[in-house]
Design an enzyme around this catalytic site. Structure first.
Site, PDB file in Angstrom:
ATOM      1  N   ASP A  15       1.150   2.600   3.872  1.00 12.48           N
ATOM      2  CA  ASP A  15       0.267   3.638   3.327  1.00 12.48           C
ATOM      3  C   ASP A  15       1.062   4.930   3.104  1.00 12.48           C
ATOM      4  O   ASP A  15       0.600   6.028   3.423  1.00 12.48           O
ATOM      5  CB  ASP A  15      -0.951   3.890   4.231  1.00 12.48           C
ATOM      6  CG  ASP A  15      -2.030   4.717   3.537  1.00 12.48           C
ATOM      7  OD1 ASP A  15      -1.878   5.011   2.335  1.00 12.48           O
ATOM      8  OD2 ASP A  15      -3.017   5.084   4.190  1.00 12.48           O
ATOM      9  N   HIS A  41       0.841  -1.205   0.000  1.00  9.88           N
ATOM     10  CA  HIS A  41       0.000   0.000   0.000  1.00  9.88           C
ATOM     11  C   HIS A  41       0.876   1.255   0.000  1.00  9.88           C
ATOM     12  O   HIS A  41       1.295   1.743   1.052  1.00  9.88           O
ATOM     13  CB  HIS A  41      -0.920  -0.022   1.228  1.00  9.88           C
ATOM     14  CG  HIS A  41      -1.939   1.074   1.230  1.00  9.88           C
ATOM     15  ND1 HIS A  41      -3.152   0.944   1.876  1.00  9.88           N
ATOM     16  CD2 HIS A  41      -1.957   2.318   0.686  1.00  9.88           C
ATOM     17  CE1 HIS A  41      -3.858   2.052   1.719  1.00  9.88           C
ATOM     18  NE2 HIS A  41      -3.140   2.913   1.010  1.00  9.88           N
ATOM     19  N   GLY A  74      -2.381  12.305   5.065  1.00  5.30           N
ATOM     20  CA  GLY A  74      -1.404  11.342   4.569  1.00  5.30           C
ATOM     21  C   GLY A  74      -0.057  11.481   5.237  1.00  5.30           C
ATOM     22  O   GLY A  74       0.385  12.590   5.554  1.00  5.30           O
ATOM     23  N   HIS A  92       2.986  14.235   0.953  1.00  5.48           N
ATOM     24  CA  HIS A  92       2.541  15.566   0.508  1.00  5.48           C
ATOM     25  C   HIS A  92       3.713  16.505   0.755  1.00  5.48           C
ATOM     26  O   HIS A  92       4.707  16.111   1.380  1.00  5.48           O
ATOM     27  CB  HIS A  92       1.313  16.016   1.314  1.00  5.48           C
ATOM     28  CG  HIS A  92       0.140  15.101   1.152  1.00  5.48           C
ATOM     29  ND1 HIS A  92      -0.623  15.057   0.015  1.00  5.48           N
ATOM     30  CD2 HIS A  92      -0.391  14.171   1.989  1.00  5.48           C
ATOM     31  CE1 HIS A  92      -1.581  14.155   0.140  1.00  5.48           C
ATOM     32  NE2 HIS A  92      -1.464  13.590   1.334  1.00  5.48           N
ATOM     33  N   HIS A 118       1.497   5.158  -2.061  1.00  2.00           N
ATOM     34  CA  HIS A 118       1.073   6.189  -3.024  1.00  2.00           C
ATOM     35  C   HIS A 118       2.337   6.810  -3.600  1.00  2.00           C
ATOM     36  O   HIS A 118       2.965   7.654  -2.966  1.00  2.00           O
ATOM     37  CB  HIS A 118       0.226   7.257  -2.331  1.00  2.00           C
ATOM     38  CG  HIS A 118      -1.030   6.728  -1.719  1.00  2.00           C
ATOM     39  ND1 HIS A 118      -2.242   6.744  -2.372  1.00  2.00           N
ATOM     40  CD2 HIS A 118      -1.271   6.147  -0.516  1.00  2.00           C
ATOM     41  CE1 HIS A 118      -3.176   6.207  -1.603  1.00  2.00           C
ATOM     42  NE2 HIS A 118      -2.613   5.838  -0.469  1.00  2.00           N
ATOM     43  N   ASN A 171      -5.153   6.356  -6.778  1.00  2.00           N
ATOM     44  CA  ASN A 171      -5.804   7.678  -6.626  1.00  2.00           C
ATOM     45  C   ASN A 171      -4.872   8.808  -7.046  1.00  2.00           C
ATOM     46  O   ASN A 171      -4.630   9.753  -6.304  1.00  2.00           O
ATOM     47  CB  ASN A 171      -6.282   7.878  -5.173  1.00  2.00           C
ATOM     48  CG  ASN A 171      -5.142   7.904  -4.181  1.00  2.00           C
ATOM     49  OD1 ASN A 171      -4.102   7.296  -4.413  1.00  2.00           O
ATOM     50  ND2 ASN A 171      -5.324   8.596  -3.074  1.00  2.00           N
ATOM     51  N   HIS A 180      -5.610  -0.358   5.917  1.00  2.00           N
ATOM     52  CA  HIS A 180      -5.401   0.456   7.129  1.00  2.00           C
ATOM     53  C   HIS A 180      -6.548   0.423   8.149  1.00  2.00           C
ATOM     54  O   HIS A 180      -7.188   1.449   8.400  1.00  2.00           O
ATOM     55  CB  HIS A 180      -5.085   1.910   6.767  1.00  2.00           C
ATOM     56  CG  HIS A 180      -5.942   2.538   5.694  1.00  2.00           C
ATOM     57  ND1 HIS A 180      -7.309   2.472   5.708  1.00  2.00           N
ATOM     58  CD2 HIS A 180      -5.604   3.238   4.583  1.00  2.00           C
ATOM     59  CE1 HIS A 180      -7.777   3.102   4.650  1.00  2.00           C
ATOM     60  NE2 HIS A 180      -6.762   3.568   3.946  1.00  2.00           N
TER      61      HIS A 180
HETATM   62  O1  DOR Z   1      -4.628   9.855   4.523  1.00  2.00           O
HETATM   63  C1  DOR Z   1      -4.796   9.404   3.389  1.00  2.00           C
HETATM   64  N1  DOR Z   1      -4.050   9.823   2.354  1.00  2.00           N
HETATM   65  N2  DOR Z   1      -5.780   8.511   3.180  1.00  2.00           N
HETATM   66  C2  DOR Z   1      -6.102   8.089   1.950  1.00  2.00           C
HETATM   67  O2  DOR Z   1      -6.953   7.241   1.816  1.00  2.00           O
HETATM   68  C3  DOR Z   1      -5.448   8.681   0.759  1.00  2.00           C
HETATM   69  C4  DOR Z   1      -4.105   9.136   1.109  1.00  2.00           C
HETATM   70  C5  DOR Z   1      -3.484   9.992   0.027  1.00  2.00           C
HETATM   71  O3  DOR Z   1      -3.520   9.561  -1.126  1.00  2.00           O
HETATM   72  O4  DOR Z   1      -2.891  11.018   0.347  1.00  2.00           O
HETATM   73 ZN    ZN Z   2      -3.628   4.910   1.032  1.00  2.00          ZN
HETATM   74 ZN    ZN Z   3      -7.021   4.738   2.194  1.00  2.00          ZN
END
Ligand code: DOR
Ligand code: ZN
Ligand code: ZN
Length: 440
Positions: free
Chosen positions: A304, A62, A324, A308, A64, A96, A231
């Site tokens: 996860d 998981h 995030g 940012h 990003h 996403n 999560h």
């Molecule tokens: O905190 C989060 N950030 N939760 C998510 O489901 C998406 C993720 C993001 O892509 O920044």
């Molecule tokens: Zn995520």
């Molecule tokens: Zn998520």
């Protein structure tokens, strides 16, 4: 890129519940033989890993990685450098992004761009869509799962329509591709808020997760679809998942290091840096999640990694602060620290960070130290100490809620398909030297 032969000697290996002293012979990127030094085939290339422990190359299911139009937050090169340096040889990217991974065309674009930049094994989750031909196409292209954001982000269809959702579950079951779920019911608009960060976390209250998990379990009961809940943040939702498993559902779940190790008390000190969806709950809840993880009730740990920019995270307007937390480079040192303090065994760490993710997402030849498997290896120095400092990380995001944490246990070397890609914590791989992987 395949390697010629090479032996690694002098280290201890985590195999099942045992820590054994043995060497590894690598031929053509595969684990050729695991045996005592004198029984390995002879080679000119020998890596002496004395004092280190070898575990299978770790897997983070998981992540990003952003890139494309969000490459100012992270890109395939910086994200995979963070992965390698954090001990992960295989990662799965979430859909996403902008544009989202929701069509074959978009997935193809991602793969083509990532090919040139990745330094680890990189696979993709795709977004669940009601365009069935796209689902089938992305499954054929090797998508590891279809992701469903029950909180309403970026969906192409009416997610409150149970009948439609059930039909899509049946479609996933037909294709034998798991459904991966962000389990939170939709929440009120952030814009209706003028309060504090606690208010913002309150918007994502426990009930949203509990209700979403209940809904999915009820729908999935009538199907054999494979479900993976991302999560898990509440002990109550975990109890529902456990019960569904006992009742015969094909369901698994993951927890993040931040939900396992932090509590909402850190809000005072860390403010928006700790803001994530689902939010971090109270201390008692975190303790229960940790115990469930070490006792086998949580299937895997995933970071996860959701980077940012620091500027975005410190925005003075609460409505603009993105949720995030980056985690690729902090997960392993944090968990190794727990190994050192006797709160986690190395074999459980290997289960939750390699064996189970490989099994649940059907990765070929990964997740275990065994002859014939890919020679993806993480070499750790269990005694090395380090203080987490986000300035020293490869990720573009310049923050961590674990800033200043004293860790004991460090990733020392990382080997991918027989090639050293991290040495003494430094990346030595070239952009594009990793591999794009497919499910199955
Ligand atoms: O905190 C989060 N950030 N939760 C998510 O489901 C998406 C993720 C993001 O892509 O920044
Ligand atoms: Zn995520
Ligand atoms: Zn998520």
């Amino acid at each position: 890129m395949l390697s010629n032969d090479k032996n690694i000697i002098g280290a201890k290996l985590v195999i099942g519940n045992e820590l054994i002293e043995a060497g590894i012979s690598i031929i053509d990127g595969k684990i050729h033989k695991i045996a005592k030094k004198n029984n390995l085939p002879k080679t000119d290339t020998v890596i002496n890993a004395k004092g280190l422990i070898i575990i299978p190359g770790l897997i983070d299911a998981h992540v990003h990685l952003r890139d494309m139009q969000l490459s100012y937050k992270e890109d395939f090169f910086t994200g995979t450098c963070a992965s390698a340096s954090g001990g992960f040889t295989t990662i799965l990217d979430m859909p996403n992004t902008i544009p989202p991974t929701i069509t074959c065309e978009n997935l193809k674009r991602k793969i083509n761009s990532a090919k040139k930049k990745t330094i680890v094994n990189l696979g993709f989750h795709a977004m669940l869509t009601n365009k069935i031909f796209e689902l089938h196409g992305m499954a054929r292209m090797g998508a590891f799962s279809f992701k469903l954001y029950l909180n309403g982000d970026q969906n192409s269809f009416e997610i409150n329509d149970d009948e439609l959702l059930y039909e899509l579950m049946q479609e996933c079951e037909k294709m034998k591709v798991p459904l991966t779920i962000h389990a939170e019911d939709p929440f009120r608009e952030k814009r209706s808020l003028n309060g504090s960060l606690e208010d913002l976390a309150d918007l994502h209250n426990k009930e949203l997760e509990i209700n979403a998990v209940k809904r999915i379990i009820t729908l999935a009961k009538k199907s054999k679809v494979q479900i993976h809940i991302c999560h898990v943040s509440t002990f109550e939702a975990l109890a529902l998942i456990e019960k569904a498993k006992k009742d015969g559902s094909n369901i698994s779940c993951e927890a993040t290091p931040h939900h396992l190790l932090l509590s909402n008390e850190s809000f005072n000190e860390l403010g928006s840096l700790v803001l994530t969806d689902p939010p971090i709950r109270d201390r008692v809840n975190a303790k229960k999640l940790w115990n469930a993880m070490i006792n086998g009730k949580i299937d895997m740990v995933a970071s996860d990694h959701a980077p940012h920019t620091l500027k975005e995270k410190l925005s003075s307007n609460i409505c603009d602060i993105p949720s995030g937390i980056p985690g690729l480079e902090t997960t392993v040192p944090l968990l190794l620290t727990k190994v050192n303090s006797g709160r986690l065994t190395l074999s459980r760490l290997v289960e939750v960070l390699a064996e189970k993710p490989s099994k649940i997402f059907q990765m070929r030849n990964k997740g275990r130290l065994k002859e014939g498997m890919d020679a993806d290896l993480t070499l750790i120095d269990l005694k090395a100490e380090n203080v987490i400092n986000s300035k020293n990380l490869y990720t573009k995001s310049e923050y961590s809620p674990f800033e200043g944490f004293k860790c004991k246990g460090k990733v020392s070397k990382v080997i991918l398909a027989g090639e050293v890609i991290v040495d003494s914590g430094e990346i030595i791989a070239n952009s594009g030297s990793g591999e794009i992987i497919r499910r199955g």
